[in-house]
Scaffold this motif. Sequence first.
Motif, PDB file in Angstrom:
ATOM      1  N   GLU A 163      34.775  43.174  42.469  1.00 22.33           N
ATOM      2  CA  GLU A 163      35.413  42.960  43.374  1.00 22.33           C
ATOM      3  C   GLU A 163      35.255  41.236  43.298  1.00 22.33           C
ATOM      4  OE1 GLU A 163      35.527  43.194  48.048  1.00 22.33           O
ATOM      5  OE2 GLU A 163      34.560  44.752  46.782  1.00 22.33           O
ATOM      6  N   ARG A 164      34.937  40.576  43.475  1.00 22.27           N
ATOM      7  CA  ARG A 164      34.745  39.199  43.674  1.00 22.27           C
ATOM      8  C   ARG A 164      35.370  38.050  42.632  1.00 22.27           C
ATOM      9  NH1 ARG A 164      34.220  40.567  48.058  1.00 22.27           N
ATOM     10  NH2 ARG A 164      32.479  39.616  49.434  1.00 22.27           N
ATOM     11  N   TRP A 165      35.225  39.001  41.348  1.00 20.58           N
ATOM     12  CA  TRP A 165      35.880  38.329  39.999  1.00 20.58           C
ATOM     13  C   TRP A 165      37.452  38.701  40.259  1.00 20.58           C
ATOM     14  CZ3 TRP A 165      36.069  34.953  36.736  1.00 20.58           C
ATOM     15  CH2 TRP A 165      36.281  34.536  35.863  1.00 20.58           C
ATOM     16  N   ALA A 166      37.946  39.909  40.743  1.00 18.71           N
ATOM     17  CA  ALA A 166      38.976  39.586  40.730  1.00 18.71           C
ATOM     18  C   ALA A 166      40.007  38.665  41.624  1.00 18.71           C
ATOM     19  CB  ALA A 166      39.478  41.705  41.511  1.00 18.71           C
ATOM     20  N   LEU A 167      38.691  38.447  41.984  1.00 20.35           N
ATOM     21  CA  LEU A 167      39.418  37.255  43.701  1.00 20.35           C
ATOM     22  C   LEU A 167      39.198  36.195  42.689  1.00 20.35           C
ATOM     23  CD1 LEU A 167      40.614  35.877  46.171  1.00 20.35           C
ATOM     24  CD2 LEU A 167      38.479  36.394  47.337  1.00 20.35           C
ATOM     25  N   LEU A 168      38.349  35.127  42.149  1.00 19.51           N
ATOM     26  CA  LEU A 168      38.142  34.600  41.825  1.00 19.51           C
ATOM     27  C   LEU A 168      38.456  34.219  40.617  1.00 19.51           C
ATOM     28  CD1 LEU A 168      35.887  31.923  41.716  1.00 19.51           C
ATOM     29  CD2 LEU A 168      34.131  33.021  40.418  1.00 19.51           C
ATOM     30  N   SER A 169      38.966  35.072  39.533  1.00 20.44           N
ATOM     31  CA  SER A 169      39.473  35.048  38.488  1.00 20.44           C
ATOM     32  C   SER A 169      41.391  34.376  38.679  1.00 20.44           C
ATOM     33  CB  SER A 169      39.647  35.819  37.416  1.00 20.44           C
ATOM     34  OG  SER A 169      40.178  36.819  37.865  1.00 20.44           O
ATOM     35  N   LYS A 170      41.315  35.219  39.746  1.00 28.30           N
ATOM     36  CA  LYS A 170      42.652  34.905  40.249  1.00 28.30           C
ATOM     37  C   LYS A 170      43.423  33.152  40.857  1.00 28.30           C
ATOM     38  CE  LYS A 170      46.966  36.132  43.610  1.00 28.30           C
ATOM     39  NZ  LYS A 170      47.091  36.740  45.054  1.00 28.30           N
ATOM     40  N   LEU A 171      42.713  32.838  41.724  1.00 29.57           N
ATOM     41  CA  LEU A 171      41.930  31.778  42.312  1.00 29.57           C
ATOM     42  C   LEU A 171      42.067  30.384  40.978  1.00 29.57           C
ATOM     43  CD1 LEU A 171      39.642  31.798  45.112  1.00 29.57           C
ATOM     44  CD2 LEU A 171      42.210  31.787  45.486  1.00 29.57           C
ATOM     45  N   LEU A 172      40.794  31.476  40.045  1.00 30.88           N
ATOM     46  CA  LEU A 172      41.091  29.878  38.740  1.00 30.88           C
ATOM     47  C   LEU A 172      41.712  29.778  37.877  1.00 30.88           C
ATOM     48  CD1 LEU A 172      37.268  30.867  37.689  1.00 30.88           C
ATOM     49  CD2 LEU A 172      38.147  28.658  38.551  1.00 30.88           C
ATOM     50  N   GLY A 173      43.178  30.656  37.907  1.00 37.25           N
ATOM     51  CA  GLY A 173      44.094  30.869  36.992  1.00 37.25           C
ATOM     52  C   GLY A 173      45.226  30.390  37.327  1.00 37.25           C
ATOM     53  N   GLN A 174      44.824  30.027  39.400  1.00 38.11           N
ATOM     54  CA  GLN A 174      46.663  28.867  39.788  1.00 38.11           C
ATOM     55  C   GLN A 174      45.407  27.928  39.649  1.00 38.11           C
ATOM     56  OE1 GLN A 174      45.920  30.527  43.749  1.00 38.11           O
ATOM     57  NE2 GLN A 174      46.579  32.388  42.898  1.00 38.11           N
ATOM     58  N   ARG A 228      40.813  49.000  29.266  1.00 37.40           N
ATOM     59  CA  ARG A 228      40.051  49.646  28.784  1.00 37.40           C
ATOM     60  C   ARG A 228      39.037  49.920  29.267  1.00 37.40           C
ATOM     61  NH1 ARG A 228      41.876  49.468  22.039  1.00 37.40           N
ATOM     62  NH2 ARG A 228      41.756  47.265  23.049  1.00 37.40           N
ATOM     63  N   ALA A 229      38.367  48.677  28.830  1.00 40.30           N
ATOM     64  CA  ALA A 229      36.909  48.355  29.941  1.00 40.30           C
ATOM     65  C   ALA A 229      36.876  48.519  31.329  1.00 40.30           C
ATOM     66  CB  ALA A 229      37.026  47.010  29.058  1.00 40.30           C
ATOM     67  N   ASP A 230      37.339  49.517  31.658  1.00 39.74           N
ATOM     68  CA  ASP A 230      37.665  50.165  32.952  1.00 39.74           C
ATOM     69  C   ASP A 230      36.201  49.264  34.018  1.00 39.74           C
ATOM     70  OD1 ASP A 230      36.148  52.006  31.969  1.00 39.74           O
ATOM     71  OD2 ASP A 230      37.398  53.423  32.909  1.00 39.74           O
ATOM     72  N   ARG A 231      35.272  49.626  33.314  1.00 39.77           N
ATOM     73  CA  ARG A 231      34.565  48.969  34.430  1.00 39.77           C
ATOM     74  C   ARG A 231      33.595  47.499  33.824  1.00 39.77           C
ATOM     75  NH1 ARG A 231      28.422  50.423  36.614  1.00 39.77           N
ATOM     76  NH2 ARG A 231      29.611  50.541  39.026  1.00 39.77           N
ATOM     77  N   ASN A 232      33.399  46.228  34.865  1.00 42.37           N
ATOM     78  CA  ASN A 232      33.216  45.288  33.678  1.00 42.37           C
ATOM     79  C   ASN A 232      31.673  44.898  34.762  1.00 42.37           C
ATOM     80  OD1 ASN A 232      32.318  42.585  32.895  1.00 42.37           O
ATOM     81  ND2 ASN A 232      34.676  41.767  32.511  1.00 42.37           N
ATOM     82  N   THR A 268      27.038  33.794  41.718  1.00 41.87           N
ATOM     83  CA  THR A 268      28.190  33.436  42.192  1.00 41.87           C
ATOM     84  C   THR A 268      29.207  34.835  42.706  1.00 41.87           C
ATOM     85  OG1 THR A 268      28.349  31.413  40.352  1.00 41.87           O
ATOM     86  CG2 THR A 268      29.927  32.135  41.904  1.00 41.87           C
ATOM     87  N   LEU A 269      28.699  35.634  42.092  1.00 41.74           N
ATOM     88  CA  LEU A 269      30.104  36.800  42.133  1.00 41.74           C
ATOM     89  C   LEU A 269      29.135  37.789  42.862  1.00 41.74           C
ATOM     90  CD1 LEU A 269      31.582  37.514  38.618  1.00 41.74           C
ATOM     91  CD2 LEU A 269      32.346  35.802  40.756  1.00 41.74           C
ATOM     92  N   LEU A 270      27.712  37.532  43.620  1.00 40.73           N
ATOM     93  CA  LEU A 270      27.009  37.915  44.561  1.00 40.73           C
ATOM     94  C   LEU A 270      27.521  37.828  46.218  1.00 40.73           C
ATOM     95  CD1 LEU A 270      24.688  38.848  43.058  1.00 40.73           C
ATOM     96  CD2 LEU A 270      26.000  40.364  42.887  1.00 40.73           C
ATOM     97  N   ALA A 271      28.087  36.469  46.316  1.00 35.77           N
ATOM     98  CA  ALA A 271      28.520  35.979  47.447  1.00 35.77           C
ATOM     99  C   ALA A 271      29.691  36.570  47.890  1.00 35.77           C
ATOM    100  CB  ALA A 271      28.368  34.305  47.424  1.00 35.77           C
TER     101      ALA A 271
END
Length: 388
Positions: A261-272, A284-288, A366-369
């Motif tokens: 859940e946190r990576w979905a947000l952080l990766s979006k922010l980093l990509g900007q 296809r890797a439906d659980r990372n 980091t992603l547990l925050a």
Amino acid sequence: MNARQAPEFPAWPQYDDAERDGLIRALEQGQWWRMGGDEVNSFEREFAEHHGAEHALAVTNGTHALELALQVMGVGPGTEVIVPGFTFISSSQAAQRLGAVTVPVDVDLNTYNIDPAAVAAAITPRTKVIMPVHMAGLIADMDALAKISAETGVAVLQDAAHAHGARWQGKRVGELGSIATFSFQNGKLMTAGEGGAVVFPEGETEKYETAFLRHSCGRPRDDRRYLHQISGSNMRLNEFSASVLRAQLRRLDEQVALRDERWALLSKLLGQIDGVVPQGGDVRADRNSHYMAMFRVPGITEDKRNELVDRLVAAGLPAFAAFRAIYRTDAFWEFGAPDETVEQIAERCPNTDAISQDCIWLHHRTLLAGEPEMHATAEIVAGIVAGA
């Protein structure tokens, strides 16, 4: 949160009364090694079930897990093992220490995982094993690798040191039809400081039994007369470590879900951020499991990347330089290297060279925050990259 303040991240490793109770339980059972206690046996059953495997064998560390798995798969002198050029050095050294030749191939520039086309091109009559590494918890293209394996007869060994709890098209690591190895080193997604495991899918009981003998000096479980059946080493996990890992396993799913859940947000922010490219995914890797939060700053030099890492650490982020291409380390060339030069390997591994030079990763804690920490992290990265 004030963006000028360093964000606060949870500590790692994490523990509570479950680990304390487990350690006391192991202590008071009166037998502290696996042949007399029950913690290792119980952990192996629980870990195998959690990952959809028929068997799991707990060992001393993840490197030994790889070495043991390769050995029971027939790797030794005169054989070759294909590995990604971008990985931790244990992926190659486990094969090299068995007398095999490690053949690095390139990775995908988006996922950082092994490139199936490069794998297919590298297969020779001596190739014994293809070793994908599920980089940062993102499972490699197991469909393409399974097809190559079926067509060539070359077995697949999954290096799942980063992929505890990960899934590919709904299947767990132990359900993908190939042997896999895990690490429980201090920074891993579940840990006892050190430790490892080999998981065996359905139909690999014979290899599991052979691995058990080899990990215990070639000695059967019920031996009382030192009847060592085959050559082996002592790779047995102790009861205390197993008791801790049993507790760690029980909170794994919740942590994986939070990191995802946190990576979905952080990766979006980093990509900007101008000049920043986060690690991509594969639907296809439906659980990372997100062992690392990885991103690239394409075009910078290795020295400049290292300076960025230092500045990120100074700003309060648990940042690290990405793995060096294995063929650009002295250790790779000591023995078991292919009959090529560094330049020849680099020429066919341009993506590996690029990622090794310009990639940065953040520890998974980091992603547990919380969400505010994700925004603060992205703001720090943006400011430091812009300043560079």
